[in-house]
Scaffold this active site. Structure first.
Site, PDB file in Angstrom:
ATOM      1  N   LYS A 102       0.837  -1.232  -0.059  1.00 45.29           N
ATOM      2  CA  LYS A 102       0.127  -0.195  -0.102  1.00 45.29           C
ATOM      3  C   LYS A 102       0.878   1.116   0.092  1.00 45.29           C
ATOM      4  O   LYS A 102       1.655   1.287   0.731  1.00 45.29           O
ATOM      5  CB  LYS A 102      -0.926   0.020   1.133  1.00 45.29           C
ATOM      6  CG  LYS A 102      -1.810  -1.251   1.215  1.00 45.29           C
ATOM      7  CD  LYS A 102      -2.759  -1.521   2.572  1.00 45.29           C
ATOM      8  CE  LYS A 102      -3.479  -2.739   2.533  1.00 45.29           C
ATOM      9  NZ  LYS A 102      -3.889  -2.815   3.917  1.00 45.29           N
TER      10      LYS A 102
ATOM     11  N   ALA B 261      -1.728  -9.039  10.010  1.00 45.82           N
ATOM     12  CA  ALA B 261      -1.061 -10.311   9.598  1.00 45.82           C
ATOM     13  C   ALA B 261      -1.160 -11.473  10.682  1.00 45.82           C
ATOM     14  O   ALA B 261      -1.558 -12.450  10.114  1.00 45.82           O
ATOM     15  CB  ALA B 261       0.380  -9.872   9.315  1.00 45.82           C
TER      16      ALA B 261
ATOM     17  N   LYS C 106      -5.420   5.401   3.769  1.00 46.20           N
ATOM     18  CA  LYS C 106      -5.743   4.901   5.439  1.00 46.20           C
ATOM     19  C   LYS C 106      -4.713   4.917   6.304  1.00 46.20           C
ATOM     20  O   LYS C 106      -4.812   5.139   7.446  1.00 46.20           O
ATOM     21  CB  LYS C 106      -6.685   3.610   5.487  1.00 46.20           C
ATOM     22  CG  LYS C 106      -5.664   2.704   4.964  1.00 46.20           C
ATOM     23  CD  LYS C 106      -5.011   1.606   5.872  1.00 46.20           C
ATOM     24  CE  LYS C 106      -4.192   0.546   5.457  1.00 46.20           C
ATOM     25  NZ  LYS C 106      -3.580  -0.096   6.478  1.00 46.20           N
TER      26      LYS C 106
ATOM     27  N   ASP D 231     -10.538  -1.213   6.165  1.00 46.32           N
ATOM     28  CA  ASP D 231      -9.201  -0.885   6.491  1.00 46.32           C
ATOM     29  C   ASP D 231      -8.842   0.187   7.382  1.00 46.32           C
ATOM     30  O   ASP D 231      -8.048   0.081   8.280  1.00 46.32           O
ATOM     31  CB  ASP D 231      -8.326  -0.919   5.177  1.00 46.32           C
ATOM     32  CG  ASP D 231      -6.955  -1.441   5.355  1.00 46.32           C
ATOM     33  OD1 ASP D 231      -6.608  -1.881   6.629  1.00 46.32           O
ATOM     34  OD2 ASP D 231      -6.291  -1.640   4.268  1.00 46.32           O
TER      35      ASP D 231
ATOM     36  N   SER E 268      -1.599  -1.557  14.582  1.00 47.07           N
ATOM     37  CA  SER E 268      -1.275  -0.921  13.430  1.00 47.07           C
ATOM     38  C   SER E 268       0.108  -0.059  13.681  1.00 47.07           C
ATOM     39  O   SER E 268       0.012   0.724  14.657  1.00 47.07           O
ATOM     40  CB  SER E 268      -2.339  -0.045  13.127  1.00 47.07           C
ATOM     41  OG  SER E 268      -1.662   1.024  11.980  1.00 47.07           O
ATOM     42  N   ARG E 269       1.110  -0.184  13.025  1.00 54.12           N
ATOM     43  CA  ARG E 269       2.411   0.681  13.269  1.00 54.12           C
ATOM     44  C   ARG E 269       2.078   2.058  13.046  1.00 54.12           C
ATOM     45  O   ARG E 269       2.671   2.798  13.672  1.00 54.12           O
ATOM     46  CB  ARG E 269       3.510   0.124  12.195  1.00 54.12           C
ATOM     47  CG  ARG E 269       4.105  -1.317  12.720  1.00 54.12           C
ATOM     48  CD  ARG E 269       4.918  -1.799  11.992  1.00 54.12           C
ATOM     49  NE  ARG E 269       4.395  -2.350  10.658  1.00 54.12           N
ATOM     50  CZ  ARG E 269       4.990  -2.737   9.694  1.00 54.12           C
ATOM     51  NH1 ARG E 269       6.480  -3.050   9.625  1.00 54.12           N
ATOM     52  NH2 ARG E 269       4.516  -3.203   8.553  1.00 54.12           N
TER      53      ARG E 269
ATOM     54  N   VAL F 136       9.642   0.350   9.994  1.00 54.09           N
ATOM     55  CA  VAL F 136       9.193   0.962   8.724  1.00 54.09           C
ATOM     56  C   VAL F 136       7.595   1.265   8.854  1.00 54.09           C
ATOM     57  O   VAL F 136       6.821   0.017   9.282  1.00 54.09           O
ATOM     58  CB  VAL F 136       9.491   0.074   7.632  1.00 54.09           C
ATOM     59  CG1 VAL F 136       8.583   0.687   6.169  1.00 54.09           C
ATOM     60  CG2 VAL F 136      10.896  -0.199   7.156  1.00 54.09           C
TER      61      VAL F 136
END
Length: 377
Positions: free
Chosen positions: A120, A152, A212, A265, A275-276, A300
């Protein structure tokens, strides 16, 4: 009177042999899904230790250490071996690596094999979506994506998960949609827990996935700064509007943004520090210096990498995205967090829907002094 029997549903043929390029958490999860679905899967990893652990211990010790992987899943460290005989490919690498990895894939992939770019983002400078980047390196291959509200680890553990599989539809695809690349990909990944939906709006799906992440950083910043659910709900809703406008300007459909790859999402990413992107925002909102976030580890964060690319693309097509612009200003140090969001909240009053065409100055007086109390406005 005997009812007329319904015509038989046409069969959809899955891809029997699949390659997954990239053995990070999401690449590993997708490879596991495909293996559970009965596909013969080769997972490519540059890391020999990761590949060895998958093959011998059936676990990705580096990225999904507590998730058992299917014994049928094979990891390889040779790109040619991964792509040998592959009928379909999923490329799952960081957005900054898509161009280089696509060029490497092009050296070994068979002609006409479809490739899903499961990354993404928007490429800096060029403003290209990830499939457009890959197209420049891969040439004449059907290109699409798999995208949706999919952490994941949860996906790999078999928690019920849904995602969109998007590829452009050709004229033959319209005549026989069950034979389309999107349908065959969706069939290939379907399991009892992983439910796929088919889309022909690749632009809409990709824009949802790229934007997003930036909105999630905004939600994290507000959460970290001590604001409550009202604020997050407003950012999610107005952030989705920014996604819709940009998607439509690029030829996508607003309807797509209300689906799994957009609203789904966005909701997931803006609701959990799993979520990072959300996690980074929370840490910055709490006053943690960027260098000290994630305990100083070089994590990242795609929304951070793509914030500038998103607003650059928006400006090229004449679209206003004030939430994304605010996030980028804070990330680059051009604005102080609380003052930047105060300015966002006191922008001119506008109509919802936009078709009303109303806009006038906000009566709230905004000065240049930083906000020092606990209130946004």
């Amino acid at each position: 009177m005997t009812p007329t029997p319904s015509p038989p549903r046409p069969d959809c043929r899955p891809y029997d042999r699949m390659a997954v390029i990239g053995a990070g958490s999401w690449g590993t999860a997708l490879a596991a899904v495909a293996a559970v679905a009965g596909r013969d899967v080769r997972l490519y990893s540059r890391d020999e230790q990761v590949a060895a652990a998958i093959n011998t211990g059936h676990v990705n010790a580096k990225y999904l250490p507590d998730v058992p992987l299917p014994h049928s899943l094979t990891a390889v460290t040779d790109m040619a071996a991964a792509l040998d005989g592959a009928q379909a490919v999923m490329m799952v690498v960081p957005s900054g690596a898509v161009r280089a990895v696509a060029a490497e894939v092009a050296e070994h992939i068979a002609p006409g094999v479809p490739v899903a770019i499961c990354t993404k983002g928007i490429e800096p400078v060029t403003g290209l979506l990830m499939t457009q980047v890959a197209e420049q390196e891969l040439g004449a291959h059907p290109l699409g994506t798999v995208s949706g509200p999919t952490f994941a680890r949860e996906t790999a553990l078999g928690h019920p998960t849904a995602a969109s599989v998007a590829f452009p539809f050709t004229h033959p695809d319209r005549l026989a949609p069950h034979e389309s690349t999107a349908a065959r990909f969706a069939h290939s990944l379907s399991t009892e827990s992983f439910r796929t939906y088919i889309s022909d709006d690749l632009v809409g799906v990709e824009i949802g996935g790229a934007v997003k992440n930036v909105i999630a950083i905004a939600c994290g910043m507000m959460t970290g700064a001590g604001f409550a659910e009202n604020t997050r709900a407003a950012l999610i809703t107005r952030g989705m509007d920014e996604m819709k406008v940009l998607a439509e300007a690029l030829g996508g459909r607003r309807e797509t943004v209300t689906g799994l790859s957009g609203a789904g999402d966005l909701t997931l990413t803006c609701s959990s520090t799993t979520s990072r992107n959300m996690s980074l925002g929370v840490q910055l909102g709490q006053g943690t210096a960027r260098a000290d976030c994630f305990d100083g580890k070089p994590v990242v964060v795609e929304g951070e990498a793509n914030a500038a690319s998103v607003i650059d693309l928006a400006r090229r097509v004449g679209v206003s995205m004030p939430i994304c612009e605010t996030v980028d200003a804070v990330l680059t140090g051009r604005a102080e967090l609380r003052q930047a969001f105060r300015d966002l909240w006191t922008r001119p009053i506008e109509a919802e829907p936009r078709a009303l065409g109303i806009s006038f100055a906000n009566p709230v007086v905004v000065d240049a002094t930083p906000v020092t109390d606990e209130r946004l406005i």
